[in-house]
Design a protein around this motif. Structure first.
Motif, PDB file in Angstrom:
ATOM      1  N   THR A 112      40.924  28.761  82.858  1.00 16.03           N
ATOM      2  CA  THR A 112      38.871  29.003  83.117  1.00 16.03           C
ATOM      3  C   THR A 112      38.527  28.933  81.423  1.00 16.03           C
ATOM      4  O   THR A 112      39.106  29.726  80.345  1.00 16.03           O
ATOM      5  CB  THR A 112      38.706  30.706  83.834  1.00 16.03           C
ATOM      6  OG1 THR A 112      38.433  31.542  83.129  1.00 16.03           O
ATOM      7  CG2 THR A 112      39.198  30.358  85.200  1.00 16.03           C
ATOM      8  N   CYS A 165      36.907  25.573  85.340  1.00 17.35           N
ATOM      9  CA  CYS A 165      37.463  25.502  85.707  1.00 17.35           C
ATOM     10  C   CYS A 165      38.809  25.137  86.626  1.00 17.35           C
ATOM     11  O   CYS A 165      37.947  24.062  86.541  1.00 17.35           O
ATOM     12  CB  CYS A 165      37.990  27.120  87.027  1.00 17.35           C
ATOM     13  SG  CYS A 165      37.740  26.715  88.829  1.00 17.35           S
ATOM     14  N   GLU A 166      40.370  24.822  85.615  1.00 13.29           N
ATOM     15  CA  GLU A 166      41.360  23.381  85.566  1.00 13.29           C
ATOM     16  C   GLU A 166      40.896  23.458  86.713  1.00 13.29           C
ATOM     17  O   GLU A 166      42.078  24.175  87.820  1.00 13.29           O
ATOM     18  CB  GLU A 166      42.287  24.004  84.617  1.00 13.29           C
ATOM     19  CG  GLU A 166      42.926  22.927  84.926  1.00 13.29           C
ATOM     20  CD  GLU A 166      44.229  22.733  84.249  1.00 13.29           C
ATOM     21  OE1 GLU A 166      44.721  21.793  83.463  1.00 13.29           O
ATOM     22  OE2 GLU A 166      44.420  23.388  83.741  1.00 13.29           O
ATOM     23  N   SER A 167      41.136  22.573  87.550  1.00 14.47           N
ATOM     24  CA  SER A 167      41.637  22.209  89.399  1.00 14.47           C
ATOM     25  C   SER A 167      43.309  21.759  89.872  1.00 14.47           C
ATOM     26  O   SER A 167      43.372  22.609  91.055  1.00 14.47           O
ATOM     27  CB  SER A 167      40.803  21.085  89.759  1.00 14.47           C
ATOM     28  OG  SER A 167      41.443  19.725  88.846  1.00 14.47           O
ATOM     29  N   THR A 168      43.495  22.167  88.472  1.00 16.60           N
ATOM     30  CA  THR A 168      45.321  22.484  89.009  1.00 16.60           C
ATOM     31  C   THR A 168      45.372  24.122  89.081  1.00 16.60           C
ATOM     32  O   THR A 168      45.215  24.129  87.178  1.00 16.60           O
ATOM     33  CB  THR A 168      45.974  21.293  87.725  1.00 16.60           C
ATOM     34  OG1 THR A 168      45.640  19.833  87.909  1.00 16.60           O
ATOM     35  CG2 THR A 168      47.251  21.288  87.997  1.00 16.60           C
ATOM     36  N   TYR A 173      42.669  31.944  95.768  1.00 14.82           N
ATOM     37  CA  TYR A 173      42.001  30.717  95.034  1.00 14.82           C
ATOM     38  C   TYR A 173      40.129  31.416  95.553  1.00 14.82           C
ATOM     39  O   TYR A 173      39.391  31.388  95.631  1.00 14.82           O
ATOM     40  CB  TYR A 173      42.009  29.403  95.434  1.00 14.82           C
ATOM     41  CG  TYR A 173      40.539  28.606  94.545  1.00 14.82           C
ATOM     42  CD1 TYR A 173      40.744  28.510  92.981  1.00 14.82           C
ATOM     43  CD2 TYR A 173      39.853  27.803  95.309  1.00 14.82           C
ATOM     44  CE1 TYR A 173      39.758  27.360  92.459  1.00 14.82           C
ATOM     45  CE2 TYR A 173      39.148  27.000  94.718  1.00 14.82           C
ATOM     46  CZ  TYR A 173      39.266  26.815  93.176  1.00 14.82           C
ATOM     47  OH  TYR A 173      38.118  26.404  92.770  1.00 14.82           O
ATOM     48  N   GLU A 179      36.829  33.130  93.586  1.00 11.77           N
ATOM     49  CA  GLU A 179      35.965  32.223  93.865  1.00 11.77           C
ATOM     50  C   GLU A 179      34.705  33.440  94.431  1.00 11.77           C
ATOM     51  O   GLU A 179      33.766  33.845  93.896  1.00 11.77           O
ATOM     52  CB  GLU A 179      35.900  31.212  95.256  1.00 11.77           C
ATOM     53  CG  GLU A 179      36.325  29.750  94.374  1.00 11.77           C
ATOM     54  CD  GLU A 179      36.465  28.498  94.805  1.00 11.77           C
ATOM     55  OE1 GLU A 179      35.423  27.751  95.364  1.00 11.77           O
ATOM     56  OE2 GLU A 179      36.024  29.143  96.293  1.00 11.77           O
ATOM     57  N   PRO A 227      34.944  23.138  88.639  1.00  7.95           N
ATOM     58  CA  PRO A 227      36.406  22.521  88.626  1.00  7.95           C
ATOM     59  C   PRO A 227      36.476  21.697  87.972  1.00  7.95           C
ATOM     60  O   PRO A 227      35.557  20.664  88.226  1.00  7.95           O
ATOM     61  CB  PRO A 227      37.174  22.755  90.444  1.00  7.95           C
ATOM     62  CG  PRO A 227      35.917  23.770  91.424  1.00  7.95           C
ATOM     63  CD  PRO A 227      34.332  23.279  90.450  1.00  7.95           C
ATOM     64  N   THR A 260      38.764  18.698  86.092  1.00  8.78           N
ATOM     65  CA  THR A 260      40.714  18.186  86.008  1.00  8.78           C
ATOM     66  C   THR A 260      40.966  18.664  84.334  1.00  8.78           C
ATOM     67  O   THR A 260      40.582  18.832  83.987  1.00  8.78           O
ATOM     68  CB  THR A 260      40.275  16.180  85.788  1.00  8.78           C
ATOM     69  OG1 THR A 260      39.844  16.054  85.004  1.00  8.78           O
ATOM     70  CG2 THR A 260      40.269  16.232  87.412  1.00  8.78           C
TER      71      THR A 260
END
Length: 252
Positions: A115, A130-133, A141, A145, A156, A158
């Motif tokens: 993040t 935050c990186e979605s991966t 998760y 959140e 989120p 990519t």
């Protein structure tokens, strides 16, 4: 939930302050270590949180671990505690360390998410890209959140968007503070009024979802005072200068 900070500089401290301000956790739930223990102890005493002398102590006492050191020393600091991190949730705020880089460095099976926060998180009004991966479980998760969503807008993105999003959220509070200062100076130091204008305009956008251009047009009338100011900003390349400032950071 016990949260540990490895590194407790301005951003780590800001997150801790936000968590405490919004009653997400108590001071007894927060642990931190840093390179200079005396300075850390002073800060920890002000917040009421635990000051630890070593990263291993923080990891041992925490459920979630937040690496918050400068990128250049991350491997040296985390290296000795990699086995212990396998049983924790790692929420990184270290610039430049995305999921792929952590995956190659951390012990196999370590759950982690990358993040980039910004300083308004200290009062519960932050942005957290935050990186979605990531490899958090669905429950982890959801807890992420639930916890950080109380102090920041979670966005989120990519892997390709991670850097630019971090720049926009993490660096532009400095630009915004400069704009606030300029507005206050222009209004004979009415900084409080200028600050409320920024807050109100931001909330108007978030609640209505209108394009910023539409919000601007809603204030302007043909031949009016506002459009004259807008025209002057355009003549002096206001938008182009802002874009160039963001591009300058990304270029580095």
């Amino acid at each position: 939930m016990k949260i540990g900070f490895i590194g407790f500089g301005s951003m780590g401290r800001a997150i801790a302050e936000g968590l405490l301000a919004r009653n997400v956790c108590t001071p007894e739930d927060i642990y931190a270590c840093a390179g200079h223990f005396d300075k850390l102890q002073e800060t920890a005493d002000k917040l009421g949180v635990h000051a630890e002398r070593a990263a291993a102590d923080v990891v041992a006492k925490s459920d979630w671990v937040v690496p918050a050191v400068v990128p250049a020393i991350l491997e040296d600091v985390l290296g000795p505690v990699l086995p212990a991190l396998r049983d924790k949730i790692v929420v990184s705020i270290v610039s430049g360390w995305d999921f792929a880089r952590y995956e190659a460095f951390l012990a196999p099976g370590t759950h982690h998410i990358s993040t980039i926060p910004n300083t308004p998180i200290a009062i519960g009004e932050g942005v957290l890209a935050c990186e979605s991966t990531h490899n958090l479980t669905e429950a982890e998760y959801a807890q992420f959140e639930e916890t950080f969503g109380k102090i920041a807008l979670i966005v989120p993105v990519t892997a390709a968007q991670f850097g630019p999003a971090g720049t926009l959220g993490g660096c532009t509070p400095a630009f915004t503070a400069m704009y606030l200062e300029a507005l206050g100076d222009a209004g004979v130091k009415y900084y409080q009024m200028a600050a409320q204008v920024l807050i109100g305009t931001g909330k108007l956008y978030l609640e209505r979802g209108a394009h910023p251009g539409a919000l601007k047009d809603g204030v302007c009338s043909p031949g009016g005072t506002t459009i004259r100011g807008v025209a002057e900003l355009e003549k002096r390349a206001f938008r182009g200068t802002v874009i160039s400032a963001v591009d300058a950071i990304e270029g580095n």
